[in-house]
Design a protein around this motif. Structure first.
Motif, PDB file in Angstrom:
ATOM      1  N   ASN A  48       0.884  -1.092   0.257  1.00  0.00           N
ATOM      2  CA  ASN A  48      -0.091  -0.077  -0.087  1.00  0.00           C
ATOM      3  C   ASN A  48       0.890   1.145   0.096  1.00  0.00           C
ATOM      4  O   ASN A  48       1.680   1.527   0.699  1.00  0.00           O
ATOM      5  CB  ASN A  48      -0.933  -0.040   1.239  1.00  0.00           C
ATOM      6  N   SER A  50       1.187   5.692  -0.622  1.00  0.00           N
ATOM      7  CA  SER A  50       0.432   6.941  -0.679  1.00  0.00           C
ATOM      8  C   SER A  50       1.661   8.018  -1.153  1.00  0.00           C
ATOM      9  O   SER A  50       2.624   7.950  -0.757  1.00  0.00           O
ATOM     10  CB  SER A  50      -0.229   7.572   0.716  1.00  0.00           C
ATOM     11  N   THR A  58      -3.487  14.397  -2.034  1.00  0.00           N
ATOM     12  CA  THR A  58      -2.972  12.582  -1.699  1.00  0.00           C
ATOM     13  C   THR A  58      -3.658  11.611  -2.620  1.00  0.00           C
ATOM     14  O   THR A  58      -4.663  11.551  -2.690  1.00  0.00           O
ATOM     15  CB  THR A  58      -3.202  12.467  -0.118  1.00  0.00           C
ATOM     16  N   LYS A  60      -3.681   7.524  -3.477  1.00  0.00           N
ATOM     17  CA  LYS A  60      -3.433   6.363  -2.686  1.00  0.00           C
ATOM     18  C   LYS A  60      -3.225   5.170  -3.844  1.00  0.00           C
ATOM     19  O   LYS A  60      -3.913   5.299  -4.950  1.00  0.00           O
ATOM     20  CB  LYS A  60      -4.767   5.725  -1.856  1.00  0.00           C
ATOM     21  N   PHE A 103      -2.814   2.919  -9.153  1.00  0.00           N
ATOM     22  CA  PHE A 103      -3.312   4.125  -8.191  1.00  0.00           C
ATOM     23  C   PHE A 103      -4.645   4.573  -8.476  1.00  0.00           C
ATOM     24  O   PHE A 103      -5.242   4.615  -9.710  1.00  0.00           O
ATOM     25  CB  PHE A 103      -2.281   5.175  -8.135  1.00  0.00           C
ATOM     26  N   GLU A 110      -9.780   5.405  -3.158  1.00  0.00           N
ATOM     27  CA  GLU A 110      -9.153   5.794  -1.862  1.00  0.00           C
ATOM     28  C   GLU A 110      -8.430   7.277  -1.928  1.00  0.00           C
ATOM     29  O   GLU A 110      -8.087   7.783  -0.688  1.00  0.00           O
ATOM     30  CB  GLU A 110      -8.452   4.837  -1.324  1.00  0.00           C
ATOM     31  N   SER A 111      -8.331   7.837  -3.040  1.00  0.00           N
ATOM     32  CA  SER A 111      -7.567   9.003  -3.214  1.00  0.00           C
ATOM     33  C   SER A 111      -8.263  10.299  -2.637  1.00  0.00           C
ATOM     34  O   SER A 111      -9.617  10.239  -2.780  1.00  0.00           O
ATOM     35  CB  SER A 111      -7.002   9.253  -4.426  1.00  0.00           C
TER      36      SER A 111
END
Length: 289
Positions: A48, A50, A58, A60, A103, A110-111
């Motif tokens: 995982n 980031s 950000t 992910k 990504f 999840e970003s």
């Protein structure tokens, strides 16, 4: 894992009729989609990760590292998708000794972020991914390639104009201009004409996000790229036509390759002919990065 829809329906566009009117004047904020699949379900080792996009958002992702990799491939998803819809591509790349960075674009998965620009600002996410790879001791010396799907392909093209780190790209179902792509969606699903709906969304959406929507045109940007390009286009794609793909191909500098996949819909070429898809992409990257 969830198979993302390639059909033109109100559900697949995540817009009701009234929402279409709204986004025409306020821009686009996609719902976040996820199948909750993980690379481990495909027996892929992953981490995982980031990192920051060039403008600080950000992002992910997952880094799948192959032993003694030939390079690292960025995998850039399209509209109404996320990184977990891209694991199949990471799997065959891993099998052929390529690491990959999957990504979620801003506003997806999840970003962070709450909007999409359909490729323009997403290019900053691609550039952030490159910076991240170059910042790690275990990936900084890897050669980099990219696969972009539809919106993701547009983001990759815009990013390539701003970096020398990407050495070869695959563009799957890449639209020629965002204005034309939006117009086709509205016409097919709702029967709405290009003007005022697609034209207004292109103008006001770009205005609200701070760029000229009519200038988001991969068919124009592609002529400024000096790296090898493989274009993949389905013959049954209702969002991007074969002639669109051929026009982009004509505007592309050598070395360039075009593969028309008979019977494939939008971003569905891999599902229709996975063996040939894998072979062509692996050979392309083997020869060019």
């Amino acid at each position: 894992p969830k198979k993302y829809s390639n059909e033109y329906t109100p559900k697949s566009m995540e817009l009701s009729y009234w929402e279409v009117i709204k986004v025409t004047f306020t821009g686009v904020s996609p719902d976040r989609t996820s199948s909750n699949a993980l690379p481990s379900e495909y027996k892929l080792p992953y981490e995982n990760v980031s990192f920051k996009a060039k403008d600080g958002i950000t992002i992910k992702g997952w880094l799948v590292k192959a032993p003694n990799p030939k390079g690292t491939i960025l995998i850039a998803h399209g509209w109404d998708s996320s990184k977990d819809g891209m694991i199949n591509y990471s799997k065959f790349l891993y099998k052929n000794s390529y690491s990959s960075l999957l990504f979620d674009f801003r506003g997806n998965g999840e970003s962070d972020g709450n909007y999409t620009s359909l490729g323009y600002y997403e290019s900053l996410d691609v550039l952030g991914a490159i910076d991240y790879l170059k910042s790690r001791q275990d990936t900084k010396n890897n050669r980099i390639g990219a696969i972009g799907f539809s919106m993701g392909g547009a983001a990759v093209i815009v990013a390539v104009k701003q970096t020398n780190e990407i050495e070869a790209i695959v563009l799957d179902s890449i639209y020629p201009t965002i204005h034309q792509n939006i117009a086709r969606r509205f016409k097919k699903v709702y029967g709405f004409p290009k003007f005022p709906f697609a034209t207004s969304l292109t103008f006001f959406g770009g205005l609200l996000l701070g760029f000229n929507g009519f200038d988001l045109a991969p068919e124009k940007y592609i002529s400024e790229i000096d790296i090898p390009v493989l274009i993949i286009q389905g013959s049954k794609d209702e969002q991007v036509s074969i002639e669109d793909a051929k026009k982009i191909y004509r505007n592309t500098k050598e070395p360039k390759y075009l593969w028309i996949v008979e019977g494939a819909k939008h971003t569905d070429s891999y599902n229709l002919n996975s063996t040939e898809y894998e072979k062509r992409i692996v050979v392309f990257f083997n020869e060019n990065i």
